[in-house]
Each structure stands twice: as structure tokens, then as C-alpha cells.
Scaffold this active site. Structure first.
Site, short mmCIF file in Angstrom:
data_model
loop_
_atom_site.label_atom_id
_atom_site.label_comp_id
_atom_site.label_asym_id
_atom_site.label_seq_id
_atom_site.Cartn_x
_atom_site.Cartn_y
_atom_site.Cartn_z
N ASP A 1 -2.70 -46.57 -34.61
CA ASP A 1 -2.98 -47.84 -34.90
C ASP A 1 -1.69 -48.23 -35.72
O ASP A 1 -1.88 -48.19 -37.14
CB ASP A 1 -4.35 -48.04 -35.48
CG ASP A 1 -4.63 -49.41 -35.98
OD1 ASP A 1 -4.09 -50.07 -35.28
OD2 ASP A 1 -5.63 -49.48 -36.72
N ASP B 1 -3.46 -52.70 -28.74
CA ASP B 1 -3.55 -52.28 -30.03
C ASP B 1 -4.40 -50.96 -29.98
O ASP B 1 -5.72 -51.02 -29.74
CB ASP B 1 -4.50 -53.23 -30.71
CG ASP B 1 -4.69 -52.81 -32.43
OD1 ASP B 1 -4.27 -51.84 -32.69
OD2 ASP B 1 -5.33 -53.85 -32.92
N GLU C 1 -1.60 -57.92 -39.26
CA GLU C 1 -2.76 -57.72 -38.36
C GLU C 1 -3.90 -57.05 -39.23
O GLU C 1 -5.08 -57.70 -39.27
CB GLU C 1 -2.50 -56.85 -37.11
CG GLU C 1 -3.54 -57.12 -36.23
CD GLU C 1 -4.76 -55.92 -36.45
OE1 GLU C 1 -5.51 -56.02 -35.62
OE2 GLU C 1 -4.51 -55.16 -37.27
N GLU C 2 -3.67 -56.00 -39.86
CA GLU C 2 -4.58 -55.29 -40.78
C GLU C 2 -5.18 -56.06 -42.07
O GLU C 2 -6.21 -55.71 -42.65
CB GLU C 2 -4.19 -54.12 -41.27
CG GLU C 2 -3.36 -53.12 -40.17
CD GLU C 2 -4.47 -52.52 -39.21
OE1 GLU C 2 -5.88 -52.68 -39.46
OE2 GLU C 2 -4.44 -51.78 -38.33
N HIS D 1 0.44 -55.28 -32.85
CA HIS D 1 0.70 -55.31 -34.40
C HIS D 1 1.53 -54.06 -34.73
O HIS D 1 1.17 -52.85 -34.61
CB HIS D 1 -0.34 -55.71 -35.35
CG HIS D 1 -1.20 -54.43 -35.55
ND1 HIS D 1 -1.34 -53.58 -36.40
CD2 HIS D 1 -2.40 -54.13 -34.89
CE1 HIS D 1 -2.11 -52.55 -36.29
NE2 HIS D 1 -3.13 -52.65 -35.33
N HIS E 1 -7.62 -45.66 -39.12
CA HIS E 1 -7.28 -46.31 -40.87
C HIS E 1 -7.27 -44.97 -41.74
O HIS E 1 -7.62 -45.35 -43.01
CB HIS E 1 -8.26 -47.36 -41.10
CG HIS E 1 -7.93 -48.46 -40.42
ND1 HIS E 1 -8.60 -49.81 -40.55
CD2 HIS E 1 -7.08 -48.87 -39.47
CE1 HIS E 1 -8.10 -50.70 -39.83
NE2 HIS E 1 -7.04 -50.19 -39.13
#
Ligand SMILES: [Zn+2]
Length: 511
Positions: A292, A355, A326-327, A280, A453
Site C-alpha cells: 500500500d 491501490d 492519499e493516506e 498513490h 497500514h
């Protein structure tokens, strides 16, 4: 325009840990994939090359509000960067647009209004579930079939019968366990609840936090009433408080996100054995998303460019995929699979997913395709993919460890469709064990990726040695399956829908 408002509440790292559950047992063929000599390609795929792409993604984030989230200019610029290089290398590139709704939460409050006056804290005491609605409700609380003792086994809210006699207009207090949050919430809504609180189960599941606050999702569509999660201790306290009345206020904005997946197809190769190699490209809103998942997409890009540079004309068509959304719940990859015809599903040999492949406190995780380690296997053929990675790590003297298919990344839609899948992951918010530190180095007791994140997931948040090794593994597996898929050829394609009882959808728990 950045569609995420600044005072929006989004916690990404709450939903943690792996879970071993669900049943999906299909015999794995004893066949192994033929050995393909991938040295030339691995030599051509360098960590310097991968880092060049990560530098570019960091610069894009810098110029676009420090993120590359789906629906934002940072994502568009990331896609343009990838597509420009892939076009120039001779790939057939194309994009696939899709639109979805996301709920962004504004100011939110939870208060006890009777018998006492208590203010609860967002992100500590409660958290909105994805696809919750909004509303400002002050109401009595009705406890729904909870179990606060012993093993805490419960089907609270899973059956319509749990709501017989439920006073319409009350807030339903429900315990986590057995069925999906969506089932519990929808039963409460059908019974006339004005709000729903689902508190943690309070049982012991190794490697899983069943006590604290958690991030959950109801899956689309957006519900008409507010639905929040809460920690076990608070739920248990509420469940035993006589005359409890709460005020639950969620302000939510439903945002329409329009974004695109990017694909680059090799101009040659059997289209009835298409190998989809994906990761992603969208980041979270909280940061630039360099580990990420800049790391996975940059390594895939570098592999594609090196294959073109070397003039490799694969036996099978390779489709490099750069997913979006994706998130927000694996939206782009799920949309792609949903648009495939039954013929195209059969013609998809396998999916490789990358990922997060540069974590600073890494473990070399390989998805457990055959389920022998963790009990949840992918579709028939997935074990062969796992072996290709495991054998590769063994051949270069590096350790690896299986990680289960739990629903946290873009293989989800492929596995749902019965397409064999596999891939790599070097760890997110999970904590490295002492055993893992002994095998892989790094620091026990610390997260695999301390910036998961978060705003600090920037160009300094990648380990170049890990990235170098993973890029080689990505190049090796991509070329291996580009040249032969005979050993993989899943026999469950199009037949496996719904057979896995997923624990996650992206970074949110489903139940
Ligand atoms: Zn990711």
C-alpha cells in the site's frame, strides 16, 4: 524532516468493511470497449521489473525512517525515483504542489469523574476523529436523541432541533447513524458543546462493524473542540448513567504538510481524450508502504516504461499520475481534480486507479463500475471499464470479484466530477471468506493483507504471482484505453458532483 512526531496516535485499520448505500443510477451504455491486442506490452511488463521498483522503494524507506509518508523525505525520494526513470523514457513529467493541514494527536485521555472514577483506554475505548480540535474539558454529559433499542435507527445529532435546551459547556453524547459525523459535530458546536463523543450505532449491517470502536473523519477544517469516537457498549452505558461527568483531554498538533503529485504525460495522443492512470505514492507513517501502495505505483511505472520502450504512440494521451496525500484523506487526487477547468474535465476520458495490487491473501477485486453487483455505480462509462478488467481475467482463466466504490481511494475526486472510473484492488484489512478462499486460494478468516497500514508492509509483504497478474491487467487496461475511449466517453462529466453519498474518505468513515 519527518513531520509526524513519534508518540503520535494514528490507527489506520479501524475503519473497516464495505457498505452498500447511496444512489447513483445512470444507465450504462450497452457498448463494450473494442478489443485491443495488448500481448506485446503484457510480455514487456514483467513482475521482475515491478519488483525492481519495489526494492528501490524499500531501500528509500530504509534510508528515511522506515516510511514514505506525504511531506517526508521518503516520499520526496520516491517521487524522484519515479520521475528520473519517466524522464529518461521520454515522458513529459511535471509536479503539482499542494499544502494541507493534518491533526496529529499527542497524549490523550478520557476519564469518568462522576459518579465513578474510571480511566478509559485510547484505541480501545475512544479514538480522536480526524480534524478534531484539542482541549481539556471536564463537564456533565448530555445525551442527544439516541436510540438504544430495537433496530437502533437514529438521527442523533443530525438536526439542530436535537440540541434544543442543550446546556452550553456540556459534552454531547451522540450516536452514529443517518448523517455524517461532521454534521453531528457541527450541530453540537453550534449548540455550545465543549466536547463531542460519537459512539457506534449498535445496529446490524452485514459486513460492517457497528459495535466496536471505529475511525472517523470530520473532513476539513479542524474543529475548535475535541471530538472522539467510542464503541457502542460504552456509549450505551454512558447514555444510561445518571449524573455522568467526563474529562476529555486531547492534545493535538496541527501540522502543515506540503507535498507534490507527480505526472508523466505521453508526448503524443489526443489531449481531449486524456486517460489518467493513477495510484498513490505516499505511504502511511507506520511503515514503508510496499503493498500500500508501492505495488500499484510500481506496476504503473513499469507499464509506462514498457510502453515507451516499445515505441507505442497512443491514440489518446495517457497521463500517469502518482498521487500524494492519499493516506490523509485522498488529498492529492482531489486537489488535482479541483484544479481542472470544466474543459479539462470534459477532456478527461477516464480514471484508472490502482491501490494495493499485491496482497498476500488476495482477492482479484474489480471496482463495480455498473453497480450491478453492489448497487453503487460509477459515472456513465464506468461499467465499460469494469468489463475490460473482467474480460481480461476471464481471458487468462483467472477469477475476479466486484468491489464497490465506497470512497476509499483516489477515484473519489474523478467520480465526484462525473468522470468514469475503474481499477483493481487485492484487499486490505478485510477478512477473506470461505467462499473467496475456495475461489482465489489463500486463507479464510484471515485479512487479505495482514500488514495493512503496519510496519510489516515491507518487501516481504507482496505476493509475486498476484502482482504479476495485476501488472498484466494494468498494462492491458492502460493500453486498451490509450488506443480507444469511444465506448467509455462518459456523458455525466461535470454534472455529477455530490450525487454519491460516500461512506468513506480514504481510510476513515464519514458517517
Ligand atoms: Zn492505499
Amino acid at each position: 524532516m519527518n513531520t509526524r512526531t513519534r508518540n503520535t496516535t494514528r490507527i489506520g485499520a479501524i475503519a473497516a468493511s464495505l457498505a452498500v448505500c447511496g444512489a447513483f443510477a445512470i444507465a450504462t451504455p450497452a457498448q463494450a470497449a473494442p478489443v485491443v491486442d495488448t500481448r506485446e506490452l503484457r510480455d514487456a511488463v514483467t513482475v521482475e521489473g515491478v519488483m525492481t521498483h519495489l526494492d528501490a522503494l524499500q531501500a528509500i524507506a530504509d534510508a528515511n525512517g522506515d516510511n514514505r509518508a506525504a511531506g517526508t523525505p521518503g516520499h520526496v525520494a520516491s517521487l524522484d525515483y519515479m520521475q528520473g526513470l519517466l524522464d529518461a523514457a521520454g515522458y513529459d513529467t511535471w509536479t503539482q504542489e499542494f499544502t494541507y493541514e493534518r491533526t496529529d494527536f499527542g497524549a490523550s485521555a478520557l476519564q469518568q469523574t462522576a459518579p465513578n472514577a474510571v480511566d478509559y483506554v485510547l484505541g480501545v475505548d475512544f479514538f480522536p476523529m480526524d480534524f478534531s480540535g484539542e482541549g481539556d474539558v471536564t463537564a456533565s454529559v448530555t445525551v442527544v436523541d439516541v436510540n438504544l433499542s430495537g433496530d437502533h435507527a437514529t438521527t442523533s445529532g443530525c438536526e439542530a432541533a436535537d440540541f434544543v435546551g442543550f446546556p452550553a459547556g456540556d459534552i454531547a453524547l451522540i450516536q452514529r447513524g443517518t448523517c455524517n459525523f461532521s454534521v453531528k459535530a457541527d450541530n453540537a458546536i453550534a449548540a455550545g458543546a465543549a466536547g463531542v463523543i460519537i459512539f457506534n450505532q449498535g445496529n446490524v449491517v452485514p459486513g460492517d462493524d457497528r459495535l466496536g470502536l471505529f475511525g472517523g473523519t470530520l473532513d476539513p477544517p479542524v474543529r475548535p473542540i475535541p471530538v472522539v469516537s467510542a464503541p457502542y457498549a460504552l456509549g450505551a452505558e454512558w447514555a444510561t448513567t445518571d449524573g455522568l461527568e467526563l474529562r476529555l483531554n486531547l492534545e493535538a498538533e496541527v501540522v502543515q504538510v506540503t507535498t507534490e503529485n507527480l505526472f508523466a504525460d505521453t508526448p503524443t495522443g489526443r489531449t481531449d481524450r486524456t486517460v489518467v492512470v493513477g495510484g498513490h505514492l505516499d505511504s502511511v507513517a507506520e511503515g514503508p508502504g510496499i503493498n500500500d501502495n508501492g505495488s500499484g505505483t510500481a506496476a504503473i511505472l513499469e507499464t509506462a516504461l514498457a510502453m515507451a520502450e516499445l515505441g507505442i504512440e497512443p491514440q489518446n494521451r495517457v497521463r500517469f499520475a502518482f498521487w500524494s496525500g492519499e493516506e490523509d484523506g485522498l488529498i492529492g487526487s482531489s486537489y488535482y481534480v479541483s484544479q481542472l477547468t470544466p474543459r479539462e474535465i470534459k477532456d478527461t476520458a477516464l480514471n484508472l486507479n490502482f491501490d494495493m495490487v499485491g496482497s498476500t491473501n488476495a482477492v482479484n477485486f474489480v471496482y463495480d463500475g455498473d453497480g450491478d453487483a453492489l448497487g453503487v455505480s460509477g459515472p456513465n462509462g464506468s461499467g465499460v471499464i469494469e468489463d475490460v478488467f473482467t474480460d481480461f481475467f476471464g481471458s487468462v482463466g483467472e477469477p475476479s470479484e466486484p468491489t464497490d466504490f465506497d470512497g476509499r481511494s483516489d477515484y473519489f475526486g474523478f467520480i465526484e466530477a462525473g468522470i468514469p472510473a475503474g481499477g483493481l484492488f487485492t484487499g486490505a484489512e478485510g477478512i477473506k471468506s470461505a467462499e473467496q478462499a475456495a475461489i482465489f486460494g489463500g486463507t479464510a478468516g484471515e485479512p487479505y493483507d495482514p500488514c495493512y497500514h503496519a510496519a510489516c508492509d515491507d518487501i516481504t509483504n507482496v505476493d509475486e504471482d498476484t502482482l504479476d497478474l495485476m501488472a498484466d491487467a494494468i498494462a492491458h487496461a492502460t493500453l486498451t484505453f490509450a488506443e480507444t475511449t469511444s465506448a467509455v466517453n462518459g456523458t455525466g462529466k461535470g454534472k455529477a458532483v455530490g450525487q454519491i453519498d460516500w461512506e468513506f474518505k480514504g481510510n476513515r468513515s464519514l458517517r
